[in-house]
Design an enzyme around this catalytic site. Structure first.
Site, short mmCIF file in Angstrom:
data_model
loop_
_atom_site.label_atom_id
_atom_site.label_comp_id
_atom_site.label_asym_id
_atom_site.label_seq_id
_atom_site.Cartn_x
_atom_site.Cartn_y
_atom_site.Cartn_z
N HIS A 95 -2.60 3.10 -4.96
CA HIS A 95 -2.93 4.53 -4.92
C HIS A 95 -3.64 5.01 -6.19
O HIS A 95 -4.23 6.09 -6.19
CB HIS A 95 -1.67 5.37 -4.64
CG HIS A 95 -0.73 5.52 -5.78
ND1 HIS A 95 0.46 4.83 -5.86
CD2 HIS A 95 -0.76 6.31 -6.88
CE1 HIS A 95 1.10 5.18 -6.96
NE2 HIS A 95 0.38 6.09 -7.59
N ASP B 208 1.43 -1.11 -1.84
CA ASP B 208 0.89 -0.28 -2.92
C ASP B 208 0.52 -1.12 -4.14
O ASP B 208 0.77 -0.73 -5.29
CB ASP B 208 1.88 0.82 -3.31
CG ASP B 208 1.22 1.93 -4.14
OD1 ASP B 208 -0.02 2.03 -4.10
OD2 ASP B 208 1.95 2.67 -4.83
N SER C 132 1.95 5.33 -13.01
CA SER C 132 1.75 4.45 -11.85
C SER C 132 0.94 3.22 -12.22
O SER C 132 -0.14 3.32 -12.81
CB SER C 132 1.04 5.21 -10.74
OG SER C 132 1.90 6.09 -10.08
N VAL D 84 9.01 -6.69 15.90
CA VAL D 84 10.19 -5.89 16.24
C VAL D 84 10.24 -4.65 15.36
O VAL D 84 9.66 -4.60 14.28
CB VAL D 84 11.49 -6.69 16.05
CG1 VAL D 84 11.55 -7.88 16.99
CG2 VAL D 84 11.66 -7.16 14.60
#
Length: 504
Positions: free
Chosen positions: A129, A159, A239, A296
């Site tokens: 991001h 990410d 980040s 699944v």
């Protein structure tokens, strides 16, 4: 749009408490006995600071070792013409000085974040991001050198992003083993909070928890989450920076904060470096990640799930939906309601562990899936994995749930539900029209006005189209026993498993 801060989690009620820091074993104060008339003797502070000095020196040494590997990242994205501001009519130009008449200026969005060097010849790891949609990425080192970076590849599912700069002789960070990290261990977070003015900031804390899952922007149903939680201060701009242990090894990639203000409130989250390592290997050899899947939908097992399949511990994940008819899990013999307790002989406790155990295999690989089933049945099924398609939205768009009714409503007393045979959103079954707020289904089944309607498709493995079908399926379970429902939610087009203890 570029996001230049860790993901925020809003709507959480969080309280902070001011408290002193007690470091057991670090301060060894001698005990004194004293007469009633004798003032206590103060210990010499210089004899009791050795442990503190040692710890301080250790933290300083870690910071000195890690900071040369950390980078400051700036990214920019030039919006397309149709995304730009509306053009200014010529007659209004005098009221908007600096705006070209009839020609809107391209809008450039800028963001910043952190990253760290993982190879001496220019490979850099950061969050996806941080560089999302970026047209231009610049990397600045601790010694103030700047490089234009190339985005080798990104993986929004985890990410993680891999960048490369044309440089040699860089200082790569040492990558540790996040599986070995323990709750309570000291850690340091290094990065660039709040922009370049506070670049290369070091904060300290402990590992507060492991295995966290979060609701984050742009999350999909295939997002792999197994966050390390820390109270080391993490803020906008951190980040992509490293979370390191006391040996100076990177154990996580800082990615998100839990905050109602957008700034540090004591809860930071990092992606385990073991996940990042798996992603980087694939990004470096093709720029994208090929991920395998069982096919699944799963959720963490609860106490009721464990009891239903005869587990003595609450662990594993429940298979809620087997997907399309040809899904790998369906072909291998898995059933809705099975609890997966191990993959390839390794026990799994929660969803994130199953995702990691499967996703980083190659499509076509075979994995051994150990399941627990009602009646104490234990089986190991061999599943041939298939490549996962592109990520889909976490929550499907709400569908119209208008439907028809085939008969009068009836109450399933043991469940506390009122149902009507019919259909909703094109799916037939028993449409739930009311839920007893004091009944056993109150926290499991949604009425129409609270996220529903839910449609009951099967009870105890038997398809139910009428009230009589439901009553017959329930009849075999004693009061106080647990039954399994297969439910379809008409609003969100999702299928799930609910296990409910009958009244009594």
């Amino acid at each position: 749009m570029l996001r230049n801060w860790p993901g925020r989690i809003t709507g959480m009620v969080m309280a902070s408490f001011g408290a002193g820091l007690l470091m057991a074993g670090l301060l060894h104060l001698p005990q004194h006995t004293q007469a009633a008339t004798t003032a206590p003797k103060r210990p010499d502070p210089t004899t009791n600071t050795a442990a503190l000095v040692t710890m301080s020196d250790a933290f300083a040494g870690i910071a000195e070792r890690v900071k040369p590997s950390v980078v400051y990242i700036e990214s920019s994205h030039r919006r397309r013409t149709e995304e730009s501001e509306p053009q200014i009519p010529r007659e209004f130009a005098p009221f908007f000085p600096g705006m070209p008449e009839g020609h809107p200026a391209p809008r450039v969005e800028r963001g910043s974040g952190s990253g760290f060097i993982i190879s001496a010849d220019g490979d850099i790891l950061t969050n996806a991001h941080v560089v999302d949609s970026a047209d231009h990425v610049t990397v600045r080192l601790l010694d103030r050198r700047e490089f234009t970076a190339r985005v080798v590849g990104t993986d929004p599912t985890t990410d993680i992003a891999l960048l490369h700069v044309n440089a040699t002789g860089l200082t790569p960070a040492s990558l540790g083993n996040s599986d070995d990290a323990r709750v309570g261990e000291w850690v340091l977070a290094v990065g660039n909070p709040l922009g370049e003015n506070l670049s290369f900031t070091v904060t300290s804390g402990i590992i507060s928890a492991k295995g966290r899952t979060l609701q984050l922007p742009n999350q999909t149903e295939r997002s792999i989450q197994d966050f390390i939680q820390t109270d080391a201060a993490i803020n906008p701009g951190n980040s992509g920076g490293p979370l390191v242990n006391v040996r100076g090894e990177v154990i996580g990639v800082n990615a998100a904060i839990a905050s109602e203000t957008g700034y540090y409130t004591g809860y930071g989250f990092a992606i385990p470096v073991n996940i990042a390592r798996q992603v980087l290997t694939q990004l470096a050899h093709g720029g994208r990640v090929h991920r395998a899947m069982l096919g699944v939908k799963v959720k963490d097992a609860t106490e009721t799930d464990a009891e239903y399949v005869g587990l003595t511990e609450i662990r594993g994940v429940v298979v809620e939906d087997l997907g399309e008819p040809g899904s790998p899990a369906r072909r291998a013999g898995l059933e809705e309601g099975d609890v997966i307790v191990a993959v390839d002989g390794t026990s799994v406790e929660y969803v994130g562990q199953v995702q990691q155990a499967v996703a980083f295999h190659k499509p076509g690989d075979e994995v051994a899936v150990e399941i627990a089933r009602k009646g104490g049945i234990r089986r190991t099924l061999h599943v041939t994995l298939r490549e996962a398609p592109s990520a889909a939205p976490e929550i499907a768009a709400r569908a119209s749930h208008d439907g028809g009714s085939d008969g009068a409503s009836a109450t399933l007393g043991g469940l506390g539900l009122t149902v009507t045979p019919g259909e909703a959103a094109g799916v037939r079954g028993l449409v739930v029209t009311a839920v007893d707020e004091q009944g056993p289904s109150a926290d499991h089944v949604a009425p129409p006005e609270e996220g529903g309607p839910d449609v009951i498709l099967a009870i105890e493995g038997r398809n139910v189209a009428t009230v009589a079908d439901a009553e017959s399926a329930i009849r075999g379970t004693a009061r106080g026993g647990i039954i399994q429902l297969v439910i379809y939610n008409a609003q969100y087009k999702t299928r799930r498993i609910e296990r409910i203890r009958l009244n009594g």
